[in-house]
Scaffold this motif. Structure first.
Motif, PDB file in Angstrom:
ATOM      1  N   ASN A   1       2.386  -7.950  16.222  1.00 37.01           N
ATOM      2  CA  ASN A   1       2.388  -7.059  15.057  1.00 37.01           C
ATOM      3  C   ASN A   1       3.581  -6.105  15.050  1.00 37.01           C
ATOM      4  O   ASN A   1       3.835  -5.433  14.046  1.00 37.01           O
TER       5      ASN A   1
ATOM      6  N   THR B   1       3.357  -4.282   6.370  1.00 44.55           N
ATOM      7  CA  THR B   1       3.687  -4.450   7.785  1.00 44.55           C
ATOM      8  C   THR B   1       4.066  -3.100   8.366  1.00 44.55           C
ATOM      9  O   THR B   1       4.268  -2.125   7.630  1.00 44.55           O
ATOM     10  N   LYS B   2       4.194  -3.052   9.682  1.00 42.14           N
ATOM     11  CA  LYS B   2       4.679  -1.817  10.306  1.00 42.14           C
ATOM     12  C   LYS B   2       6.064  -1.445   9.781  1.00 42.14           C
ATOM     13  O   LYS B   2       6.364  -0.269   9.567  1.00 42.14           O
TER      14      LYS B   2
ATOM     15  N   ASN C   1      -1.196  -1.053  10.938  1.00 46.69           N
ATOM     16  CA  ASN C   1      -0.079  -1.984  10.742  1.00 46.69           C
ATOM     17  C   ASN C   1       0.698  -1.732   9.455  1.00 46.69           C
ATOM     18  O   ASN C   1       1.196  -2.657   8.811  1.00 46.69           O
TER      19      ASN C   1
ATOM     20  N   SER D   1      -2.534  -7.871  17.652  1.00 49.66           N
ATOM     21  CA  SER D   1      -2.087  -6.911  18.668  1.00 49.66           C
ATOM     22  C   SER D   1      -2.977  -6.962  19.900  1.00 49.66           C
ATOM     23  O   SER D   1      -2.738  -6.242  20.865  1.00 49.66           O
TER      24      SER D   1
ATOM     25  N   GLY E   1      -1.241  -0.327  15.097  1.00 51.39           N
ATOM     26  CA  GLY E   1      -2.310  -1.062  14.443  1.00 51.39           C
ATOM     27  C   GLY E   1      -3.593  -0.257  14.392  1.00 51.39           C
ATOM     28  O   GLY E   1      -4.536  -0.617  13.681  1.00 51.39           O
TER      29      GLY E   1
END
Length: 272
Positions: A225, A198-199, A73, A184, A50
């Protein structure tokens, strides 16, 4: 170390790890054991975090060579060897305007900030409390309009009174499918990205370029996250200090970040 299920040595072609609360200790350091294991892992390692770009130096200063990074992220993918942002997926100005108005109307005590310039700069309202970061790239906005004047790789929302999990649920419910909301931090701090960012999505893009599939990735994390990341990877591993929501979706668990959980798991996985 936690649970471990043996697999063939050549199953995994990439290691993906979150940084804070996962790869580094509570003192924000890489332990000697972790450094040693990272140097001997036989496949590439990517950090998926993040953190914004400007926070990577704190990790890179401890490594013999920097690692590729999926930042903010999943909104920014960075190659440290060329100092190049390979891909950025910011919230456009129009969406920022919509989202910030929605949040201000719904959450009375909300305080907002944005990561801009691919995460190289940070703008925040005067109600935002800076915890430990002070440099020229971090500044208070002169007017509310400045917060939404340029695209942002991440919008951050903070409450001084809410429970962290309740605050995430409130923000997620309020935004619906307008944007991605996650957290996070141990405090009531929610991180907001463009829809679909998103990750997992960021790492999937990186892996596709390298010809690596999801089932060939082992991933580590500790907070909500990281849920998309661990759900996407062929094997998702939660460290021992992970949030219950992450542990619920993980394939395996390992020791805490302060007990070298990632290093211990990789040692067993690759027979190091």
């Amino acid at each position: 170390m936690g649970s471990f299920r043996p697999v063939a040595a050549d199953t995994f072609r990439l290691v993906a790890s979150d940084i804070d609360g996962t790869l580094i200790t509570s003192e924000r350091t890489l332990s000697p054991r972790t450094l040693d294991v990272l140097s001997r892992v036989p496949v590439p390692v990517v950090v998926v975090t993040g953190r914004p770009l400007r926070w990577l130096a704190q990790l890179y200063d401890q490594l013999p060579a920097p690692l590729p990074a999926v930042c903010a992220n999943g909104a920014v993918i960075y190659d440290p060897h060329t100092d190049e942002v390979l891909r950025a997926s910011p919230l456009p100005v129009e969406l920022l305007l919509e989202v910030t108005k929605t949040l201000r109307d719904a959450v009375p005590d909300i305080s907002l900030a944005v990561e801009v310039e691919d995460g190289r700069a940070f703008l925040h309202e005067d109600t935002w409390t800076i915890r430990w970061e002070h440099d020229h790239r971090v500044r208070v906005i002169a007017s509310p309009e400045e917060l939404t004047s340029v695209p942002a790789v991440k919008l951050l929302a903070r409450s001084s009174t809410a429970d962290p999990d309740d605050f995430l649920e409130l923000i997620s419910r309020t935004l619906g499918d307008q944007a991605e909301a996650t957290r996070s931090s141990s405090s009531a701090l929610v991180e907001i990205s463009a829809a679909g960012v998103t990750k997992a999505a960021g790492l999937a893009w990186y892996c596709e370029r390298a010809g690596i599939t999801a089932d060939q990735v082992v991933a580590f994390g500790d907070m909500p996250n990281d849920i998309p990341l661990l759900s996407w990877a062929g094997r998702g591993v939660a460290v021992g200090n992970a949030h219950p929501a992450l542990r619920a979706v993980a394939d395996d668990t390992t020791g805490t970040n302060d007990a070298d959980g990632v290093a211990a798991y990789l040692t067993s996985l690759f027979n190091l």
